[in-house]
Design a protein around this motif. Sequence first.
Motif, PDB file in Angstrom:
ATOM      1  N   LEU A 100     -13.049 -34.764  -9.695  1.00  0.00           N
ATOM      2  CA  LEU A 100     -14.058 -34.278  -8.798  1.00  0.00           C
ATOM      3  C   LEU A 100     -14.317 -35.534  -7.768  1.00  0.00           C
ATOM      4  O   LEU A 100     -14.431 -35.327  -6.420  1.00  0.00           O
ATOM      5  N   ALA A 101     -14.049 -36.696  -8.369  1.00  0.00           N
ATOM      6  CA  ALA A 101     -14.210 -38.088  -7.524  1.00  0.00           C
ATOM      7  C   ALA A 101     -13.022 -38.079  -6.314  1.00  0.00           C
ATOM      8  O   ALA A 101     -13.334 -38.283  -5.086  1.00  0.00           O
ATOM      9  N   PHE A 150     -13.659 -34.977  -3.977  1.00  0.00           N
ATOM     10  CA  PHE A 150     -14.723 -35.444  -2.793  1.00  0.00           C
ATOM     11  C   PHE A 150     -14.127 -36.340  -1.937  1.00  0.00           C
ATOM     12  O   PHE A 150     -14.620 -36.170  -0.696  1.00  0.00           O
ATOM     13  N   MET A 184     -11.810 -34.520   0.462  1.00  0.00           N
ATOM     14  CA  MET A 184     -12.109 -33.283   1.333  1.00  0.00           C
ATOM     15  C   MET A 184     -13.201 -34.048   2.394  1.00  0.00           C
ATOM     16  O   MET A 184     -13.464 -33.538   3.485  1.00  0.00           O
ATOM     17  N   TYR A 185     -13.793 -35.071   2.103  1.00  0.00           N
ATOM     18  CA  TYR A 185     -14.806 -35.523   2.826  1.00  0.00           C
ATOM     19  C   TYR A 185     -14.674 -37.015   3.681  1.00  0.00           C
ATOM     20  O   TYR A 185     -15.349 -37.295   4.521  1.00  0.00           O
ATOM     21  N   LYS A 186     -13.561 -37.336   3.466  1.00  0.00           N
ATOM     22  CA  LYS A 186     -13.064 -38.673   4.335  1.00  0.00           C
ATOM     23  C   LYS A 186     -12.704 -38.094   5.640  1.00  0.00           C
ATOM     24  O   LYS A 186     -12.216 -37.145   5.843  1.00  0.00           O
ATOM     25  N   LYS A 224      -7.371 -28.253   2.995  1.00  0.00           N
ATOM     26  CA  LYS A 224      -8.415 -28.670   2.278  1.00  0.00           C
ATOM     27  C   LYS A 224      -8.708 -27.235   1.404  1.00  0.00           C
ATOM     28  O   LYS A 224      -8.782 -27.423   0.214  1.00  0.00           O
TER      29      LYS A 224
END
Length: 618
Positions: free
Chosen positions: A134-135, A138, A141-143, A595
């Motif tokens: 999950l880390a 995350f 996906m969000y960087k 993504k």
Amino acid sequence: MKNKTITAFFIFLCCNAFVLTNTLFAKERLIEVKARKFSYTPNLIRISKGDTVHIRLISEDVHHGFFLDGYNIRTSAHPGQDGSLTFVANKTGRFSFRCSVTCGEFHPYMVGYLVVNPNSRFYAYLFLTIALGLAGIFFQMYKKNNTHPAKEKLFGLIDMDARFELTKFKPVRALFKSRWFPLLGIIINLFIFTVILLAGFFGGYSAGNYNFGIMIVWILWWVLLMFVLVPVLSRTWCMVCPFPIFSDWSQRKMLFGVRTGKLFSLNFRWPKSLKNMWIMNIGFLVTTFFSGFFTVRPLATFVLLGAIILIAYLMGLFFDKRIFCLYVCPVSGFQGLYSQFAMTEIRRRDPEICKTHSPKTCYVGNEQGYGCPWLVVPYNFTKNTYCGMCLECFKSCPHDNMAFNLRPPGTDLLIEKPRGMDEAWKSFIMLGVAVVFFLTMQGPWGVLKDMVRATTWQGYLSFIVLHSTFSLLAFPGIFLAFSYVSKVFSGSKDVSLKKIFINFSYTLVPLGLGVWIAFSFGIILPNGSYILHILSDPFAWGWDLFGTANFPWTPVFTRLMGYLQGITLVIHYAFSIYYGFRLSKQTFATPAEAKRGWIPMFIFLTLTTIVFLWLYIG
């Protein structure tokens, strides 16, 4: 603040209540365990922490033992004379109990499981896997989008283009340019494998764990291959492999010097349609059909190795150079696949020198070295897959333009060409074989051991059908379904399902290598001590050459096995999800598609890792 204090106190009470409950409700457990070749009944025992356990061991055929990993206690039983032991279950997790008395050919794989609840070790690794996944997703996906994806760093820390050349040191380069290297290593290995073949033939009916051939090939060599040679040193086994030495001698008519001109061979061309891994894939899979024989029966190992040497020699008479090693050898295939993850490589130093240098002596050869026996172009290749690391390019390059580099693991996985269905299926076959090997060798199910040992023809044929179906159809079919969902999620109409399937199959390379390393812990830690015996008595003739023939069976660090297997899987899972997202960005046209398309494959890798965690320590 008051509410937080009350909540914390409540959690503290619950945790202590859980511990006290386990202690208060501890039981006296009397368990009868029946042993026969090569399984226990019951083969799975579940108890709780704090229980006092009394084991009564009953043998139904021959002398059997009972050794409990983690607790390091043992007993044994003869027919009509039971064994017993008592212990308090003060360690939680899953522990193997295994036969400690050589009772026949499949003795090293006579295993059962004791599960002491709560299995906190499994749940800890399960939580770590999910949290890490999950880390990772995350972060991916969000960087912020990187305008130069080729410059992305491994885990944000290591420059993917970083290289450290080992051959910049003069002694290393001198060694690589010497005709004695790797010839001397090949000759040493030829001697060792000669002893292996003799031990397989003359000691052919001894128990496998007391035979030089079995222990060196299927314990020591296999573990070195998976722990060091492939993940760190790429295809260095091919560098010192003795199997093609007779073919090389037949073609060159010499071993040390260099003969210029055509080699002594009929020089038939290898069919273009077979210039891939398909023969190696099928050959490796078929070889594993006989795993219940060649991993425990010395004579079967003799036949297998003898056949490989003979085929390599015969193919050298008909085909140019090392066609056998390149397209046929079953060991070569998985080395080629997993060497893409290796931490070393052979590459050119300066591409400008190669552009102007003619003729390309690294490929055609000269008086100092042969043209590449693996028929690759050293001045232009970008992946480890088909480089046998024979070092002829170092010897034949007059400009010293070849380099042996250290590098970040896995860089080859991002090289887009060549990628093919053959390598994709190799990754599925390797994971399928890992599952089958674990179930039959390290699992507690006697019925599976009977099937792989061919105690009945019906059971053996069922094993072959199930094994083939799972490795060739079921596992790739599940992956294909996730690939289709990836295409749907991405929303891309331009990318073919085939491209998604092939590209994402390379995410299985790091995870697959981790699976095999974890499996190898279960081979070497319980059985490594047998090597001391076979060094003194290689043919099982009662010798004691070095005074170690009577060294007792001593499992080493088996109490740590679950931790080692768990952390190995989690680390390689991390590499898989890192490279998976990079592969997704290569596969799909836009970052948004990448993504969305990555999510199903991320779920597949996570579920696969959890399944293997359950197999190994659950």
